[in-house]
Scaffold this active site. Structure first.
Site, PDB file in Angstrom:
ATOM      1  N   ARG A  21     -17.709 -11.490  -1.369  1.00 20.46           N
ATOM      2  CA  ARG A  21     -16.488 -12.151  -1.842  1.00 20.46           C
ATOM      3  C   ARG A  21     -16.338 -13.542  -1.236  1.00 20.46           C
ATOM      4  O   ARG A  21     -16.580 -13.723  -0.044  1.00 20.46           O
ATOM      5  CB  ARG A  21     -15.258 -11.322  -1.483  1.00 20.46           C
ATOM      6  N   SER A 136      -3.643  14.020  -3.490  1.00 25.82           N
ATOM      7  CA  SER A 136      -3.618  12.580  -3.752  1.00 25.82           C
ATOM      8  C   SER A 136      -4.373  12.262  -5.047  1.00 25.82           C
ATOM      9  O   SER A 136      -5.500  12.734  -5.251  1.00 25.82           O
ATOM     10  CB  SER A 136      -4.278  11.890  -2.538  1.00 25.82           C
ATOM     11  N   LYS A 247       5.204  -8.491  -3.930  1.00 25.85           N
ATOM     12  CA  LYS A 247       4.746  -8.658  -5.317  1.00 25.85           C
ATOM     13  C   LYS A 247       5.937  -9.043  -6.185  1.00 25.85           C
ATOM     14  O   LYS A 247       6.305 -10.205  -6.194  1.00 25.85           O
ATOM     15  CB  LYS A 247       4.016  -7.392  -5.743  1.00 25.85           C
TER      16      LYS A 247
HETATM   17  N1  PLP Z   1      -0.298  -0.088  -2.966  1.00 25.08           N
HETATM   18  C1  PLP Z   1      -0.958  -0.613  -4.007  1.00 25.08           C
HETATM   19  C2  PLP Z   1      -1.150   0.223  -5.222  1.00 25.08           C
HETATM   20  C3  PLP Z   1      -1.466  -1.910  -3.954  1.00 25.08           C
HETATM   21  O1  PLP Z   1      -2.157  -2.410  -4.991  1.00 25.08           O
HETATM   22  C4  PLP Z   1      -1.245  -2.688  -2.793  1.00 25.08           C
HETATM   23  C5  PLP Z   1      -1.749  -4.072  -2.690  1.00 25.08           C
HETATM   24  O2  PLP Z   1      -2.036  -4.753  -3.615  1.00 25.08           O
HETATM   25  C6  PLP Z   1      -0.542  -2.103  -1.740  1.00 25.08           C
HETATM   26  C7  PLP Z   1      -0.096  -0.811  -1.846  1.00 25.08           C
HETATM   27  C8  PLP Z   1      -0.278  -2.875  -0.491  1.00 25.08           C
HETATM   28  O3  PLP Z   1       0.848  -3.679  -0.645  1.00 25.08           O
HETATM   29  P1  PLP Z   1       1.011  -5.001   0.262  1.00 25.08           P
HETATM   30  O4  PLP Z   1       0.287  -6.088  -0.432  1.00 25.08           O
HETATM   31  O5  PLP Z   1       2.485  -5.199   0.361  1.00 25.08           O
HETATM   32  O6  PLP Z   1       0.386  -4.667   1.566  1.00 25.08           O
END
Ligand code: PLP
Length: 400
Positions: A21, A136, A247
């Site tokens: 990456r 999960s 986000k």
């Molecule tokens: N859960 C999911 C499904 C995610 O895609 C992400 C990150 O993109 C996270 C948790 C983690 O969130 P954060 O970016 O706030 O650490």
């Protein structure tokens, strides 16, 4: 082999597979969002249309949110100067936690330094209770997988979004005392919604507790932007909602929301909460302001859904393969990492469009994709231009 040789062998392996990456270095612009400047893009003046932002509602550039943050930073400074238990709980943290609890119709909420840490800590603490099995979904985020690993509990990974497979696995573990089902409301790499209500029904049959990671649905779904469970009217059935402030809320951090007892338990035993400094108060204030604004942005949420549908319609017309779904995350499938990276590179260099290639281990080895996201701030013209340019380059590279 020396350490250097071992490290180099691993890196060379990644490079050989096309999975190494390289950062695109961005200069964000509050005024130009969703356009950014990319330093690697030497053509034009470096401006590029960002088709991969996680700032789904454009809240990171919202003047209301920026003003709240700047004003608070001027008043109280930047860093919090402590962990939550040792001098780092400010009024701003407490206010945001109250606000998050109300937003998710729960008794309490707790902030973490990121959504990753929130997931990891919650799952690892609940999973470490005696006689526990965590159920999960196979596409759950790495933070949940790592939470299970830290808990060292038994795991049952059920087929993605497959309630019947979940049922069979719960049946097998019927006598286990602590059964914890963990799903996501919107899967980050496939862009499909979780079958939350069906999963809840099955979990209830077996008296399992239910955790929903709503990270990608926060701000973007639900009547006040409180997520998919809120939209479906089933938020009261979830034992724990996990969200991100980074986000749809456009700031930084993560959180859990649930009953007083569960939140207090995770607060008291979660290393990811205890052993780290708290987030800056100005960010907390910005998040409170962002949530207040998001509650009033139903029109923008409808717009986001319409623009996402437009994107799918145009991709279909252009015969570009993408994963089916109804969300604002639209994965355009390529398969092999090298052509995927090539399409991404060419879009940036030749068409001023930023959409990074997503490769293994984020997605399966032959599942490389361009994870396209629509934000509430993209215009119809930007979406049309994006699809036209993508179609051009996709066809040149893949030949369909
Ligand atoms: N859960 C999911 C499904 C995610 O895609 C992400 C990150 O993109 C996270 C948790 C983690 O969130 P954060 O970016 O706030 O650490």
């Amino acid at each position: 082999m020396s350490l250097m040789e071992r490290v180099q062998t691993k890196i060379n392996g990644l490079k050989g597979d096309g999975n190494y990456r390289v950062f695109s270095i961005l200069k964000k612009s509050a005024e130009q969002f969703p356009s950014v400047k990319v330093s690697a893009n030497e053509k034009s003046d470096g401006a590029a249309l960002n088709m991969a932002s996680l700032d789904y509602m454009g809240m990171s550039v919202d003047t209301r949110v920026i003003d709240a943050m700047v004003k608070t930073a001027r008043e109280v400074g930047v860093g919090s100067g402590g962990s939550r238990n040792i001098g780092g709980t400010c009024q701003e943290h407490v206010d945001l936690e109250k606000e998050l609890a109300i937003w998710h119709e729960k008794e309490a909420a707790l902030i973490f330094s990121s959504g990753y840490v929130a997931n990891h800590t919650a799952v690892s603490v609940l999973g470490s209770l005696p006689d526990t099995v965590v159920f999960s979904d196979s596409l759950n985020h790495a933070s949940i997988i790592e939470g299970c690993r830290t808990a060292r509990c038994q795991k049952e990974i059920f087929d993605h979004n497959n309630p019947e497979d979940l049922r069979a696995r719960l049946q097998k573990c019927e006598n286990v005392e602590n059964k914890v089902v963990v799903v996501e409301s919107l899967y980050s790499m496939d862009g499909d919604f979780g079958k939350v209500e069906e999963i809840f029904d099955i979990a209830d049959e077996f008296s399992a507790s239910k955790i929903v990671n709503e990270v990608h649905a926060i701000g973007t779904y639900g009547p006040a932007g409180a997520g998919l469970c809120s939209e479906l009217g089933c938020v009261h059935r979830a034992d724990l909602i996990i969200g991100s402030l980074s986000k749809g809320v456009g700031t930084q951090g993560g959180y859990i929301a649930g009953s007083l007892e569960i939140v207090d338990f995770i607060r008291s035993f979660g290393y990811g909460f205890i052993f780290t400094c708290s987030l800056p108060p100005a960010i907390m204030k910005a998040a409170v302001e962002s949530i207040a604004a998001l509650k009033e942005r139903d029109l923008e949420r409808r717009g986001l859904a319409e623009k996402s549908n437009l994107m799918r319609h145009l991709l279909t017309k252009a015969s570009i393969p993408f994963l089916p779904g109804n969300s604002h995350i639209i994965p355009v499938m390529v398969g092999e990492p090298i052509p995927c990276q090539m399409i991404s590179n060419r879009l940036l260099a030749e068409r001023n469009i930023l959409v990074p290639a997503i490769k293994y281990p984020t997605v399966p080895k032959n599942g490389s994709r361009l994870r396209v996201t629509v934000t509430a701030r993209h215009t119809k013209e930007q979406i049309e231009a994006f699809v036209a340019n993508l179609a051009d380059i996709y066809k040149q590279e893949i030949g369909v």
